[in-house]
Design a protein around this motif. Sequence first.
Motif, PDB file in Angstrom:
ATOM      1  N   ILE A 409       0.833  -1.210   0.000  1.00 28.76           N
ATOM      2  CA  ILE A 409       0.000   0.000   0.000  1.00 28.76           C
ATOM      3  C   ILE A 409       0.863   1.254   0.000  1.00 28.76           C
ATOM      4  CG2 ILE A 409      -1.658   1.318   1.385  1.00 28.76           C
ATOM      5  CD1 ILE A 409      -2.872  -1.335   2.258  1.00 28.76           C
ATOM      6  N   ASN A 410       1.952   1.211   0.742  1.00 33.08           N
ATOM      7  CA  ASN A 410       2.861   2.355   0.794  1.00 33.08           C
ATOM      8  C   ASN A 410       3.454   2.641  -0.585  1.00 33.08           C
ATOM      9  OD1 ASN A 410       4.463   4.418   2.003  1.00 33.08           O
ATOM     10  ND2 ASN A 410       6.192   2.994   2.064  1.00 33.08           N
ATOM     11  N   ILE A 411       3.858   1.572  -1.308  1.00 28.14           N
ATOM     12  CA  ILE A 411       4.406   1.752  -2.656  1.00 28.14           C
ATOM     13  C   ILE A 411       3.344   2.332  -3.583  1.00 28.14           C
ATOM     14  CG2 ILE A 411       5.328   0.533  -4.671  1.00 28.14           C
ATOM     15  CD1 ILE A 411       6.584  -1.478  -2.725  1.00 28.14           C
ATOM     16  N   TYR A 412       2.136   1.799  -3.477  1.00 34.38           N
ATOM     17  CA  TYR A 412       1.055   2.275  -4.345  1.00 34.38           C
ATOM     18  C   TYR A 412       0.759   3.762  -4.092  1.00 34.38           C
ATOM     19  CZ  TYR A 412      -3.233   2.134  -7.084  1.00 34.38           C
ATOM     20  OH  TYR A 412      -4.182   2.374  -8.036  1.00 34.38           O
ATOM     21  N   LEU A 413       0.735   4.165  -2.831  1.00 34.09           N
ATOM     22  CA  LEU A 413       0.459   5.563  -2.507  1.00 34.09           C
ATOM     23  C   LEU A 413       1.560   6.489  -3.017  1.00 34.09           C
ATOM     24  CD1 LEU A 413      -0.891   5.189   1.152  1.00 34.09           C
ATOM     25  CD2 LEU A 413      -2.220   5.684  -0.916  1.00 34.09           C
ATOM     26  N   ARG A 441       4.884   0.015  12.549  1.00 34.38           N
ATOM     27  CA  ARG A 441       3.970   1.012  13.113  1.00 34.38           C
ATOM     28  C   ARG A 441       4.677   2.352  13.306  1.00 34.38           C
ATOM     29  NH1 ARG A 441       1.914  -3.320  16.363  1.00 34.38           N
ATOM     30  NH2 ARG A 441       3.175  -2.645  18.146  1.00 34.38           N
ATOM     31  N   VAL A 442       5.929   2.307  13.726  1.00 36.18           N
ATOM     32  CA  VAL A 442       6.697   3.552  13.873  1.00 36.18           C
ATOM     33  C   VAL A 442       6.825   4.251  12.520  1.00 36.18           C
ATOM     34  CG1 VAL A 442       8.976   4.483  14.405  1.00 36.18           C
ATOM     35  CG2 VAL A 442       7.967   2.771  15.907  1.00 36.18           C
ATOM     36  N   HIS A 443       7.108   3.453  11.479  1.00 37.50           N
ATOM     37  CA  HIS A 443       7.232   4.037  10.142  1.00 37.50           C
ATOM     38  C   HIS A 443       5.887   4.590   9.655  1.00 37.50           C
ATOM     39  CE1 HIS A 443       7.375   4.015   5.699  1.00 37.50           C
ATOM     40  NE2 HIS A 443       8.678   4.273   5.853  1.00 37.50           N
ATOM     41  N   ALA A 444       4.813   3.854   9.939  1.00 38.95           N
ATOM     42  CA  ALA A 444       3.492   4.247   9.456  1.00 38.95           C
ATOM     43  C   ALA A 444       3.028   5.549  10.096  1.00 38.95           C
ATOM     44  CB  ALA A 444       2.484   3.131   9.727  1.00 38.95           C
ATOM     45  N   GLU A 448       3.828  10.290   5.573  1.00 38.30           N
ATOM     46  CA  GLU A 448       3.015  11.411   5.112  1.00 38.30           C
ATOM     47  C   GLU A 448       2.008  11.014   4.041  1.00 38.30           C
ATOM     48  OE1 GLU A 448       5.668  14.405   3.797  1.00 38.30           O
ATOM     49  OE2 GLU A 448       6.455  14.862   5.805  1.00 38.30           O
ATOM     50  N   PHE A 449       2.197   9.833   3.422  1.00 37.79           N
ATOM     51  CA  PHE A 449       1.275   9.411   2.371  1.00 37.79           C
ATOM     52  C   PHE A 449       0.001   8.790   2.941  1.00 37.79           C
ATOM     53  CE2 PHE A 449       5.450   9.374   0.343  1.00 37.79           C
ATOM     54  CZ  PHE A 449       5.193  10.095  -0.820  1.00 37.79           C
ATOM     55  N   LEU A 450       0.023   8.385   4.197  1.00 37.74           N
ATOM     56  CA  LEU A 450      -1.164   7.788   4.798  1.00 37.74           C
ATOM     57  C   LEU A 450      -2.170   8.857   5.175  1.00 37.74           C
ATOM     58  CD1 LEU A 450       0.344   5.080   7.205  1.00 37.74           C
ATOM     59  CD2 LEU A 450      -0.584   4.747   4.913  1.00 37.74           C
ATOM     60  N   PRO A 451      -3.462   8.572   5.052  1.00 40.39           N
ATOM     61  CA  PRO A 451      -4.477   9.554   5.468  1.00 40.39           C
ATOM     62  C   PRO A 451      -4.479   9.728   6.981  1.00 40.39           C
ATOM     63  CG  PRO A 451      -5.511   7.476   4.860  1.00 40.39           C
ATOM     64  CD  PRO A 451      -4.071   7.356   4.484  1.00 40.39           C
ATOM     65  N   LEU A 452      -4.947  10.873   7.444  1.00 39.90           N
ATOM     66  CA  LEU A 452      -4.945  11.193   8.867  1.00 39.90           C
ATOM     67  C   LEU A 452      -5.738  10.171   9.676  1.00 39.90           C
ATOM     68  CD1 LEU A 452      -4.214  13.211  11.093  1.00 39.90           C
ATOM     69  CD2 LEU A 452      -6.341  14.423  10.555  1.00 39.90           C
ATOM     70  N   ARG A 453      -6.813   9.660   9.113  1.00 42.50           N
ATOM     71  CA  ARG A 453      -7.657   8.693   9.802  1.00 42.50           C
ATOM     72  C   ARG A 453      -6.848   7.458  10.212  1.00 42.50           C
ATOM     73  NH1 ARG A 453     -13.032   8.511   8.969  1.00 42.50           N
ATOM     74  NH2 ARG A 453     -12.693   9.732   7.081  1.00 42.50           N
ATOM     75  N   TYR A 563      -4.187  18.169   6.831  1.00 44.99           N
ATOM     76  CA  TYR A 563      -5.436  17.569   6.370  1.00 44.99           C
ATOM     77  C   TYR A 563      -6.482  18.642   6.080  1.00 44.99           C
ATOM     78  CZ  TYR A 563      -9.720  14.774   6.534  1.00 44.99           C
ATOM     79  OH  TYR A 563     -10.929  14.201   6.268  1.00 44.99           O
ATOM     80  N   LYS A 564      -6.610  19.634   7.016  1.00 43.16           N
ATOM     81  CA  LYS A 564      -7.581  20.706   6.823  1.00 43.16           C
ATOM     82  C   LYS A 564      -7.230  21.554   5.606  1.00 43.16           C
ATOM     83  CE  LYS A 564      -9.167  21.216  11.610  1.00 43.16           C
ATOM     84  NZ  LYS A 564      -9.215  22.108  12.772  1.00 43.16           N
ATOM     85  N   SER A 565      -5.927  21.780   5.430  1.00 41.63           N
ATOM     86  CA  SER A 565      -5.503  22.566   4.286  1.00 41.63           C
ATOM     87  C   SER A 565      -5.884  21.877   2.976  1.00 41.63           C
ATOM     88  CB  SER A 565      -3.991  22.798   4.344  1.00 41.63           C
ATOM     89  OG  SER A 565      -3.560  23.475   3.199  1.00 41.63           O
ATOM     90  N   GLU A 566      -5.618  20.567   2.907  1.00 41.29           N
ATOM     91  CA  GLU A 566      -5.977  19.807   1.702  1.00 41.29           C
ATOM     92  C   GLU A 566      -7.484  19.815   1.512  1.00 41.29           C
ATOM     93  OE1 GLU A 566      -4.374  15.975   2.154  1.00 41.29           O
ATOM     94  OE2 GLU A 566      -2.287  16.627   2.112  1.00 41.29           O
ATOM     95  N   TYR A 567      -8.223  19.614   2.604  1.00 44.57           N
ATOM     96  CA  TYR A 567      -9.680  19.560   2.520  1.00 44.57           C
ATOM     97  C   TYR A 567     -10.242  20.902   2.037  1.00 44.57           C
ATOM     98  CZ  TYR A 567     -14.558  19.016   3.889  1.00 44.57           C
ATOM     99  OH  TYR A 567     -15.916  18.964   3.892  1.00 44.57           O
ATOM    100  N   GLY A 568      -9.669  22.008   2.592  1.00 42.20           N
ATOM    101  CA  GLY A 568     -10.147  23.325   2.185  1.00 42.20           C
ATOM    102  C   GLY A 568      -9.865  23.595   0.726  1.00 42.20           C
ATOM    103  N   SER A 569      -8.691  23.140   0.249  1.00 46.36           N
ATOM    104  CA  SER A 569      -8.352  23.339  -1.156  1.00 46.36           C
ATOM    105  C   SER A 569      -9.317  22.597  -2.049  1.00 46.36           C
ATOM    106  CB  SER A 569      -6.917  22.863  -1.419  1.00 46.36           C
ATOM    107  OG  SER A 569      -6.020  23.602  -0.636  1.00 46.36           O
ATOM    108  N   GLU A 570      -9.620  21.353  -1.668  1.00 44.54           N
ATOM    109  CA  GLU A 570     -10.543  20.555  -2.471  1.00 44.54           C
ATOM    110  C   GLU A 570     -11.927  21.178  -2.462  1.00 44.54           C
ATOM    111  OE1 GLU A 570     -10.578  16.542  -1.324  1.00 44.54           O
ATOM    112  OE2 GLU A 570      -8.467  16.205  -1.754  1.00 44.54           O
TER     113      GLU A 570
END
Length: 573
Positions: A409-413, A441-444, A448-453, A563-570
């Motif tokens: 998943i990390n490679i795909y993102l 888990r430490v890496h995850a 930065e590619f993972l969503p905030l959730r 996350y808020k910045s990206e959301y506001g831009s979208e």
Amino acid sequence: MKFMKLGTRSDTFYTEQATRSLVSDIPPDLVIKTNDTTYLIHKSPLVSKCGLLQRLCSDTNDSKSVPLELNDMPGGSEAFELCAKFCYGVSINISAHNIVPSLCAAKLLQMNESIERGNFVGKLEAFFSSCILEGWKDSIATLQATEKLPEWSENLGIIRKCIDSIVEKVLTPLSQVKWSYTYTRPGYNRKEHHSVPKDWWTEDISILNIDLFRCIIMTIRSAHVLPPQLIGESLHVYACKWLPCIIKVKSSGSSVSQTEESREKDRKILETIVSMIPADRGSVSVGFLLRLLSISSHLGVSSVTKTELIKRGSIQFHEAAVSDLNSYDVELVQVVLESFLKFWKRIYPGSVDNRNYLLRSIRKVGKLVDTYLQMVARDDDMPVSKFAALAETVPAIGRLEHDDLYQAINIYLKVHTDLSKAEKKRLCGILECQRLSPEVRVHAVKNEFLPLRTVVQLLYYEQEKDSKETSSTKLQKQHELLLGAKERPATRDSHGKREEITRRTSLAESREKGQHKTKRLDDKLCLDFEKKMVIRGVKEESIPGSMLNLDHKEMLIGRTRSYKSEYGSEKRR
């Protein structure tokens, strides 16, 4: 290659304006047309040896040339000329390459012993029986020559006799194989290998067309002497020779275009090969089955053939390597995986040994699929729907840990940076935080590619895990203090044996509890798998901020702002 030389006279046939003549002081008195060639020859030497020409020339005037047409001559003008040269006593050589048309033409011309002693048919049949059928490569070359005259060869018994001779040699014990054979496998050196390889015969018979090859293989199988793996090897050798695309499966976009005639020929070869695969499991490799399956769609094979390949490939899917899977056909891999899971579910109830074997198999497949996902994740054109669907098909029991899945998943993102929030949510929803190793888990958490959730879920799990470990440590210390108080008088014996026994007993009980816990986990996963084949994503939970420590809070603040910045831009877009 053996040959028979007949006649002593030099060849004086010559061609002039599509007419073949013989240098002679006597003018020709016989005209014979075979296809597009006309022969000006003499009646006397031919009629004396050819019963057919005797009958055709019996009512004609000897003073005139007799024109005859033999357009149905088997083997054409070349075969007729061999017969004519035999009648003249001209030197000719008969070998496995020309004995079939020569014998068929001689039979048509009725050059039998009843016409003249020592005639052509008798000499050809004697050479065929004593030399051709006794040789290995001669029998195969003669059988190959029958492809041009199948009806004549079948009626004269040439095909059957050649097949019987070939099969007899294939079934010969290895210690008695003394004839020459072709074996060009990589890494094999005849001088270094004194023993005959078990599959010594497979390469030589692969030159035959699919119908003759099938006759030989089915005759060999009916003898029940050779193991099914050896039959499977012969099918693999034949497929690699006649279906070159099976060696390296290409994407449909880069495949070489074929004519309909060529596709039809390849389709027949593939379907015939599949029909000959022995029913015994492991008779052919799973890689071979998957490669056949990969090209079956391109060739448009029948649904029966494709279903059989899927079934056979799924049964052996746990034996596959990543290199066996077609990186361009994720849907095909998913079809085989789903068939494997159905097969696993159907035969899971059984003995303990059987269940353990199947459990190991499904976990091998889970590891295989996650590694395969890491490979296809690098494809720019890989849709997230196909990628996620394949990842979701692996059941919970197929993954002890999610480290490989996280890597995929990390490679795909990283490769697909334009994914929407919904697509990222679907991908990361497949991950289970509790099944990631501490290092991952430490890496995850820092990814930065993972969503905030997903990061929140990871932090919550870490916080909850730390709380449980702290409580467990306190309880363990209290238990040790109580245990020490109870056992304190008992430690005054001579050698402290009772204290050692108590300690070992505690360790044994801990191990037993751990084993029971692992067994309960596997049993629970098996039960969940039988209820539903596909594990769904982890449900979201509300996470109180008080459960997070200070470092985690600071990390979340930064990720939330992003996350808020990206959301506001979208939203503005």
